[in-house]
Design a protein around this motif. Structure first.
Motif, PDB file in Angstrom:
ATOM      1  N   GLY A 263      77.208   4.371  55.370  1.00 30.88           N
ATOM      2  CA  GLY A 263      75.834   4.720  55.698  1.00 30.88           C
ATOM      3  C   GLY A 263      74.963   4.812  54.452  1.00 30.88           C
ATOM      4  O   GLY A 263      73.825   4.320  54.427  1.00 30.88           O
ATOM      5  N   ALA A 264      75.499   5.429  53.395  1.00 26.55           N
ATOM      6  CA  ALA A 264      74.756   5.541  52.139  1.00 26.55           C
ATOM      7  C   ALA A 264      74.549   4.165  51.505  1.00 26.55           C
ATOM      8  O   ALA A 264      73.473   3.858  50.977  1.00 26.55           O
ATOM      9  N   LEU A 265      75.589   3.325  51.568  1.00 28.31           N
ATOM     10  CA  LEU A 265      75.477   1.967  51.036  1.00 28.31           C
ATOM     11  C   LEU A 265      74.390   1.184  51.769  1.00 28.31           C
ATOM     12  O   LEU A 265      73.584   0.483  51.138  1.00 28.31           O
ATOM     13  N   ASN A 266      74.351   1.304  53.086  1.00 28.00           N
ATOM     14  CA  ASN A 266      73.360   0.567  53.854  1.00 28.00           C
ATOM     15  C   ASN A 266      71.941   1.040  53.559  1.00 28.00           C
ATOM     16  O   ASN A 266      71.005   0.249  53.484  1.00 28.00           O
ATOM     17  N   LEU A 267      71.790   2.341  53.390  1.00 32.30           N
ATOM     18  CA  LEU A 267      70.487   2.898  53.031  1.00 32.30           C
ATOM     19  C   LEU A 267      70.034   2.334  51.681  1.00 32.30           C
ATOM     20  O   LEU A 267      68.874   1.943  51.510  1.00 32.30           O
ATOM     21  N   PHE A 268      70.959   2.256  50.737  1.00 29.22           N
ATOM     22  CA  PHE A 268      70.651   1.710  49.410  1.00 29.22           C
ATOM     23  C   PHE A 268      70.305   0.219  49.495  1.00 29.22           C
ATOM     24  O   PHE A 268      69.315  -0.234  48.896  1.00 29.22           O
ATOM     25  N   LEU A 269      71.107  -0.551  50.233  1.00 27.40           N
ATOM     26  CA  LEU A 269      70.865  -1.989  50.339  1.00 27.40           C
ATOM     27  C   LEU A 269      69.501  -2.291  50.957  1.00 27.40           C
ATOM     28  O   LEU A 269      68.776  -3.188  50.506  1.00 27.40           O
ATOM     29  N   TYR A 270      69.142  -1.526  51.977  1.00 29.43           N
ATOM     30  CA  TYR A 270      67.880  -1.795  52.687  1.00 29.43           C
ATOM     31  C   TYR A 270      66.670  -1.434  51.829  1.00 29.43           C
ATOM     32  O   TYR A 270      65.693  -2.192  51.763  1.00 29.43           O
TER      33      TYR A 270
ATOM     34  N   ALA B  13      70.768  -9.538  56.424  1.00 28.29           N
ATOM     35  CA  ALA B  13      71.804  -9.776  57.426  1.00 28.29           C
ATOM     36  C   ALA B  13      73.028  -8.901  57.163  1.00 28.29           C
ATOM     37  O   ALA B  13      73.687  -8.434  58.096  1.00 28.29           O
ATOM     38  N   VAL B  14      73.347  -8.661  55.891  1.00 30.89           N
ATOM     39  CA  VAL B  14      74.443  -7.749  55.550  1.00 30.89           C
ATOM     40  C   VAL B  14      74.109  -6.336  56.012  1.00 30.89           C
ATOM     41  O   VAL B  14      74.954  -5.628  56.583  1.00 30.89           O
ATOM     42  N   VAL B  15      72.867  -5.927  55.788  1.00 34.42           N
ATOM     43  CA  VAL B  15      72.415  -4.597  56.239  1.00 34.42           C
ATOM     44  C   VAL B  15      72.596  -4.458  57.747  1.00 34.42           C
ATOM     45  O   VAL B  15      73.084  -3.437  58.244  1.00 34.42           O
ATOM     46  N   GLY B  16      72.223  -5.488  58.488  1.00 39.53           N
ATOM     47  CA  GLY B  16      72.358  -5.441  59.942  1.00 39.53           C
ATOM     48  C   GLY B  16      73.788  -5.529  60.424  1.00 39.53           C
ATOM     49  O   GLY B  16      74.105  -5.119  61.540  1.00 39.53           O
ATOM     50  N   ALA B  17      74.677  -6.060  59.575  1.00 42.02           N
ATOM     51  CA  ALA B  17      76.078  -6.212  59.961  1.00 42.02           C
ATOM     52  C   ALA B  17      76.885  -4.932  59.769  1.00 42.02           C
ATOM     53  O   ALA B  17      77.954  -4.773  60.370  1.00 42.02           O
ATOM     54  N   ILE B  18      76.390  -4.010  58.949  1.00 48.02           N
ATOM     55  CA  ILE B  18      77.160  -2.811  58.622  1.00 48.02           C
ATOM     56  C   ILE B  18      77.234  -1.781  59.757  1.00 48.02           C
ATOM     57  O   ILE B  18      78.289  -1.146  59.927  1.00 48.02           O
TER      58      ILE B  18
ATOM     59  N   LEU C  53      77.414  -9.720  64.069  1.00 44.56           N
ATOM     60  CA  LEU C  53      76.045  -9.226  63.831  1.00 44.56           C
ATOM     61  C   LEU C  53      75.381  -9.981  62.690  1.00 44.56           C
ATOM     62  O   LEU C  53      74.182 -10.265  62.741  1.00 44.56           O
ATOM     63  N   TYR C  54      76.159 -10.332  61.679  1.00 46.89           N
ATOM     64  CA  TYR C  54      75.619 -11.069  60.543  1.00 46.89           C
ATOM     65  C   TYR C  54      75.063 -12.420  61.003  1.00 46.89           C
ATOM     66  O   TYR C  54      73.921 -12.775  60.700  1.00 46.89           O
ATOM     67  N   SER C  55      75.861 -13.166  61.752  1.00 43.07           N
ATOM     68  CA  SER C  55      75.416 -14.494  62.193  1.00 43.07           C
ATOM     69  C   SER C  55      74.279 -14.408  63.205  1.00 43.07           C
ATOM     70  O   SER C  55      73.344 -15.226  63.171  1.00 43.07           O
TER      71      SER C  55
END
Length: 296
Positions: free
Chosen positions: A115-122, A141-146, A170-172
Motif C-alpha cells: 500500500g505504501a509502495l503504491n501511494l509512492f508510485l502514484y 498500469a503498475v499502480v493499477g495492478a497492485i 489488471l495491468y493489461s
C-alpha cells in the motif's frame, strides 16, 4: 460550508476510481485459496480505500495549474478554490496515515508495504511523469495492478503466483481502458501539457491497446495452468475477451472517436465480468485428507 465537505472530499478522492481500486483488491482477496475472514477483508478494504483517497488527493494538489487548463478537470475542488491546498494535504495525510497503518498492523506488514509502495508510485512517479514521458502510462498500469495483489496478500500473507496473475490481468486491462479514454481527450491533455501516448504517439497508443486486449485472453489461459482456476475459466471468459479484442482491433484500424468510445465502454463492464467469471471458477483448496474445501 461544512455540509459541502463530504462532496468535496469525494471529488478530491476521485471516489469512483477509489471504488474501482477497492473492488479489484476485494477480488484479489476473494480469489485467494484460504478461508474467507470477514473482519480481515473489511480492514483490508478500508485501508486500501483510504490509501487510494490519499493518493488521488495528493495527485490533485500537484496538478492544480494544469487541471485548470483542461475541460474535464477545471471544476475540481482545488481548481475552483472550494478547498485550500493545506486542507487538501491535511485530508490526504488523514487518509494515508491510518490507511497504511491499518494495513500494516491489522492485516499484515506485506500488504502495508504494498500500500505504501503504491501511494509512492502514484504520487511521486506517475504524477510527475505525466508531463515528462509517455512511460507514465506503464507506471500507471503498475499502480493499477497492485490493488488485487494487495487483496491476495491480505488473505494469505504471501506473494504467490496467483497474486501476480491477478496483477497481470489488471495491468493489461488498463491499456485498452485508458488508451481508448485518452484518445477522445487528446485536445484536453495537450492543453494541460500532459505527454500521453494518444497525444505524442497516436499509432503506438492504438497498437498497445490492441496488444493488451489480446493479452487478456492469454492471461486467462494461464489461470488454470497456474492452478488458480479450473479450465472452465478460459472457456467461459473467451467470449468477453474476444469481444474486447475485436473492439481493440477496431480502435487500432479506425483510429476514430467512435471506435475509442466503444472500446472504453466495453472495458467498464469487461473487468468486473472477467473477475466474476474467474471467481466462479476459483480452484478450491484441498485439505490433507484430500477433500475439497470451498472458500469462495
Amino acid at each position: 460550508m461544512l455540509g459541502d465537505l463530504p462532496g468535496i472530499y469525494a471529488r478530491l478522492s476521485k471516489i469512483r476510481l477509489t471504488a474501482l481500486v477497492v473492488m479489484t483488491a476485494s477480488a484479489g482477496y476473494a480469489m485467494a485459496p484460504v478461508p474467507f475472514d470477514p473482519s480481515c477483508f473489511l480492514l483490508a478494504s478500508l485501508g486500501t480505500g483510504l490509501a487510494s483517497c490519499a493518493a488521488n488527493s495528493i495527485n490533485q494538489y500537484f496538478e492544480v495549474p494544469f487541471d485548470s487548463n483542461m475541460n474535464r478537470t477545471k471544476n475540481r475542488p482545488l481548481v475552483r478554490g472550494q478547498i485550500s491546498p493545506l486542507h487538501a494535504v491535511s485530508f490526504a495525510a488523514a487518509c494515508a496515515v491510518p490507511g497504511i497503518t491499518l494495513l500494516a498492523l491489522t492485516v499484515n506488514p506485506l500488504t502495508g508495504a504494498l500500500g505504501a509502495l503504491n501511494l509512492f508510485l502514484y504520487t511521486c512517479c506517475y504524477t510527475p511523469l505525466k508531463r515528462v514521458s509517455i512511460t507514465n502510462t506503464w507506471v500507471g498500469a503498475v499502480v493499477g495492478a497492485i490493488p488485487p495483489v494487495m487483496g491476495w496478500t491480505a488473505a494469505t500473507g504471501s506473494l504467490d503466483v496467483g497474486a501476480l496473475l491477478l496483477g497481470g490481468i489488471l495491468y493489461s486491462w488498463q491499456f485498452p481502458h485508458f488508451n481508448a479514454l485518452s484518445w477522445n481527450l487528446r485536445e484536453d491533455y495537450s492543453r494541460g501539457g500532459y505527454r500521453m501516448m494518444s497525444v505524442t504517439h497516436p499509432a503506438l497508443c492504438r497498437r498497445v491497446a490492441l496488444r493488451h486486449s489480446l493479452a487478456l485472453t492469454g492471461l486467462s489461459v494461464l489461470a488454470p495452468a497456474l492452478d488458480v482456476t479450473s479450465w472452465t475459466f478460459p472457456l467461459i471468459s473467451l467470449p468477453v475477451n474476444l469481444y474486447i479484442s475485436y473492439l481493440g482491433y477496431g480502435f487500432y484500424r479506425d483510429a476514430d472517436r467512435s471506435s475509442a468510445r466503444k472500446l472504453f465502454f466495453c472495458s467498464l463492464w469487461h473487468l468486473p465480468m472477467l473477475l466474476l467469471l474467474m471467481l466462479t471458477c476459483k480452484k478450491h483448496r484441498v485439505d490433507k485428507e484430500g477433500e475439497s474445501v470451498a472458500h469462495s
